[in-house]
Write a protein that holds these residues in place. Structure first.
Motif, mmCIF file in Angstrom:
data_model
loop_
_atom_site.group_PDB
_atom_site.id
_atom_site.type_symbol
_atom_site.label_atom_id
_atom_site.label_comp_id
_atom_site.label_asym_id
_atom_site.label_seq_id
_atom_site.Cartn_x
_atom_site.Cartn_y
_atom_site.Cartn_z
ATOM 1 N N PHE A 85 -7.386 23.744 5.077
ATOM 2 C CA PHE A 85 -6.601 22.626 5.593
ATOM 3 C C PHE A 85 -5.121 22.951 5.453
ATOM 4 O O PHE A 85 -4.713 23.826 4.683
ATOM 5 N N LYS A 86 -4.322 22.201 6.191
ATOM 6 C CA LYS A 86 -2.863 22.310 6.127
ATOM 7 C C LYS A 86 -2.300 20.910 6.252
ATOM 8 O O LYS A 86 -2.692 20.158 7.141
ATOM 9 N N CYS A 87 -1.364 20.556 5.375
ATOM 10 C CA CYS A 87 -0.912 19.160 5.350
ATOM 11 C C CYS A 87 0.558 19.074 4.979
ATOM 12 O O CYS A 87 1.030 19.788 4.095
ATOM 13 N N ALA A 88 1.286 18.178 5.636
ATOM 14 C CA ALA A 88 2.659 17.856 5.247
ATOM 15 C C ALA A 88 2.612 16.669 4.294
ATOM 16 O O ALA A 88 2.131 15.599 4.637
ATOM 17 N N LEU A 89 3.128 16.866 3.087
ATOM 18 C CA LEU A 89 3.050 15.809 2.080
ATOM 19 C C LEU A 89 4.162 14.776 2.220
ATOM 20 O O LEU A 89 3.927 13.576 2.129
ATOM 21 N N PHE A 90 5.406 15.234 2.415
ATOM 22 C CA PHE A 90 6.521 14.274 2.479
ATOM 23 C C PHE A 90 7.691 14.889 3.236
ATOM 24 O O PHE A 90 7.816 16.111 3.349
ATOM 25 N N ALA A 91 8.536 14.001 3.731
ATOM 26 C CA ALA A 91 9.752 14.420 4.415
ATOM 27 C C ALA A 91 10.839 14.713 3.385
ATOM 28 O O ALA A 91 10.951 14.025 2.367
ATOM 29 N N VAL A 92 11.629 15.759 3.635
ATOM 30 C CA VAL A 92 12.677 16.178 2.707
ATOM 31 C C VAL A 92 14.021 15.577 3.131
ATOM 32 O O VAL A 92 14.307 15.447 4.314
ATOM 33 N N ASP A 93 14.802 15.182 2.126
ATOM 34 C CA ASP A 93 16.156 14.646 2.338
ATOM 35 C C ASP A 93 16.152 13.321 3.088
ATOM 36 O O ASP A 93 17.174 12.925 3.663
ATOM 37 N N GLN A 94 15.034 12.612 3.095
ATOM 38 C CA GLN A 94 14.943 11.317 3.785
ATOM 39 C C GLN A 94 14.299 10.295 2.861
ATOM 40 O O GLN A 94 13.322 10.614 2.175
ATOM 41 N N PRO A 95 14.817 9.058 2.844
ATOM 42 C CA PRO A 95 14.160 8.010 2.057
ATOM 43 C C PRO A 95 12.776 7.719 2.635
ATOM 44 O O PRO A 95 12.556 7.805 3.848
ATOM 45 N N SER A 96 11.876 7.373 1.770
ATOM 46 C CA SER A 96 10.535 7.001 2.226
ATOM 47 C C SER A 96 10.600 5.682 2.989
ATOM 48 O O SER A 96 11.542 4.895 2.840
ATOM 49 N N ASP A 97 9.579 5.442 3.837
ATOM 50 C CA ASP A 97 9.547 4.194 4.610
ATOM 51 C C ASP A 97 9.214 2.998 3.729
ATOM 52 O O ASP A 97 9.521 1.861 4.076
ATOM 53 N N GLY A 98 8.543 3.238 2.609
ATOM 54 C CA GLY A 98 8.168 2.150 1.709
ATOM 55 C C GLY A 98 8.263 2.611 0.267
ATOM 56 O O GLY A 98 8.661 3.739 -0.021
ATOM 57 N N SER A 99 7.911 1.713 -0.624
ATOM 58 C CA SER A 99 8.002 2.028 -2.058
ATOM 59 C C SER A 99 6.652 2.497 -2.584
ATOM 60 O O SER A 99 5.644 1.799 -2.430
ATOM 61 N N PRO A 100 6.623 3.679 -3.189
ATOM 62 C CA PRO A 100 5.362 4.146 -3.768
ATOM 63 C C PRO A 100 5.037 3.395 -5.054
ATOM 64 O O PRO A 100 5.916 2.774 -5.666
ATOM 65 N N HIS A 101 3.785 3.463 -5.444
ATOM 66 C CA HIS A 101 3.365 2.850 -6.703
ATOM 67 C C HIS A 101 4.118 3.513 -7.859
ATOM 68 O O HIS A 101 4.166 4.723 -7.969
ATOM 69 N N GLY A 102 4.753 2.701 -8.705
ATOM 70 C CA GLY A 102 5.494 3.231 -9.841
ATOM 71 C C GLY A 102 6.987 3.294 -9.627
ATOM 72 O O GLY A 102 7.727 3.632 -10.552
#
Length: 350
Positions: free
Chosen positions: A31-48
């Motif tokens: 498999f191949k997967c993109a985990l997160f965008a770099v240098d950009q705020p997330s669209d929402g708040s993660p747990h924690g």
């Protein structure tokens, strides 16, 4: 400050998650997967994250992304593949890197032979998503990590990740993932011998079986909880019984001590009363004088009767026996016998 962050159940952007050919190993589905965008705020708040968005810079990404290598991907059947289940690991990450498209990517493989239902489920739902454009059935990935964060200087609702350690990720529906545009493709470009394509009916049967399994697990969990509660009640009863027994033993010991003390006081009172009675009667009579014998008094009796009041002593041997019967000190007894021997000698010479 170190925080544990899980990117799930949030409205956060995600990139592709694709599975390629099974390759040469029967138990590896790459498999191949993109985990997160770099240098950009997330669209929402993660747990924690305390309700705030997070941002991972390219520098922090380059420094810490390698920590995801060797970590596992899990999938949560119990909650409809919309959350994390770290104890149900189905894949492993072999490679992690930052690509030119602005995303952090990971590659690895799913244990396809061990979890054929996972592979079949992903293929089926990703097929529906591709054919009918049903994005809610598209699979994605949600990362898990422990991170050190600080408040961003340019935004109040953003935390900048200054260091992180990847602990794993979850395969789940993209709508529930941390980054919504993640996709997990389940189609292989070629079909390996032994691969089995599942029909919608088979998928439905598998889902029903999983639902029944979930209900069974819920029932078992309830039963276990009931047993735990009952065991807790028994332990409480035993603790109460032990405490009552110890209290009773303590009470018995205290009662025995009190009884012994009372008996001692009664004895003291009795002795005090006897002493008062003796004092009330006056001076106690003197002890009778013991009868003692001196050598002269014993010799004065010699020739009349024996020393013990018997018949007349006529010979030295009888006299010695009489002296021995008196149990006198050795010196006195020896002295009497010497004197008696001299007298008996005089008497015999007359």
């Amino acid at each position: 400050m170190l925080k544990t962050l899980k990117m799930s159940r949030q409205t956060m952007r995600v990139q592709d998650f694709s599975m390629s050919d099974a390759g040469n190993h029967p138990n590896k589905v790459p498999f191949k997967c993109a985990l997160f965008a770099v240098d950009q705020p997330s669209d929402g708040s993660p747990h924690g994250a305390g309700g705030k968005k997070i941002r991972i810079s390219s520098g922090v990404c380059d420094q810490c992304l390698h920590t995801f290598v060797g970590m596992a991907l899990n999938i949560d059947y119990v909650n409809g593949m919309s959350d994390h289940d770290p104890r149900f690991k189905v894949a492993v990450i072999e490679k992690a890197y930052r690509a030119m498209d602005g995303y952090a990517w990971v590659e690895g493989y799913i244990y396809g032979k061990d979890f054929p239902d996972v592979v079949a489920t992903i293929r089926y739902y990703n097929g529906l998503a591709a054919e009918y454009n049903w994005s809610e059935y598209q699979f994605g990935a949600s990362l898990e990590m422990e991170a050190s964060v600080q408040n961003a200087s340019d935004a109040e609702d953003v935390l900048d990740v200054i260091e992180f350690c990847g602990t794993g990720a979850a395969i789940l529906f993209a709508e529930a993932a941390a980054y919504k545009t993640t996709s997990f493709a389940a189609r292989n470009s070629k079909k390996e011998q032994g691969d089995v394509e599942m029909t919608p009916e088979q998928i439905k049967a598998m889902e029903d079986a999983m639902k029944a399994l979930q209900e069974g697990m819920t029932s078992i969990t309830s039963s276990v909880q009931s047993v735990v509660t009952e065991v807790g009640s028994i332990k409480t009863d035993l603790t109460n019984m032990k405490a009552a027994k110890e209290e009773e033993e303590k009470k018995t010991a205290e009662e025995q001590t009190a009884a012994d003390l009372k008996a001692a006081k009664d004895k003291v009172a009795e002795l005090e009363n006897e002493l008062k009675e003796i004092k009330a009667k006056g001076t106690p009579p003197a002890e009778p004088e013991r009868k003692t014998f001196s050598a002269s008094s014993l010799l004065s009796k010699f020739g009349k009767t024996d020393i013990n009041g018997g018949s007349e002593v006529t010979d030295y041997k009888t006299f010695c026996a009489s002296v021995d019967a008196l149990d006198l000190p050795s010196s006195e007894s020896f002295k009497l016998k010497l004197q008696a021997k001299a007298q008996f000698a005089e008497k015999e010479s007359v």
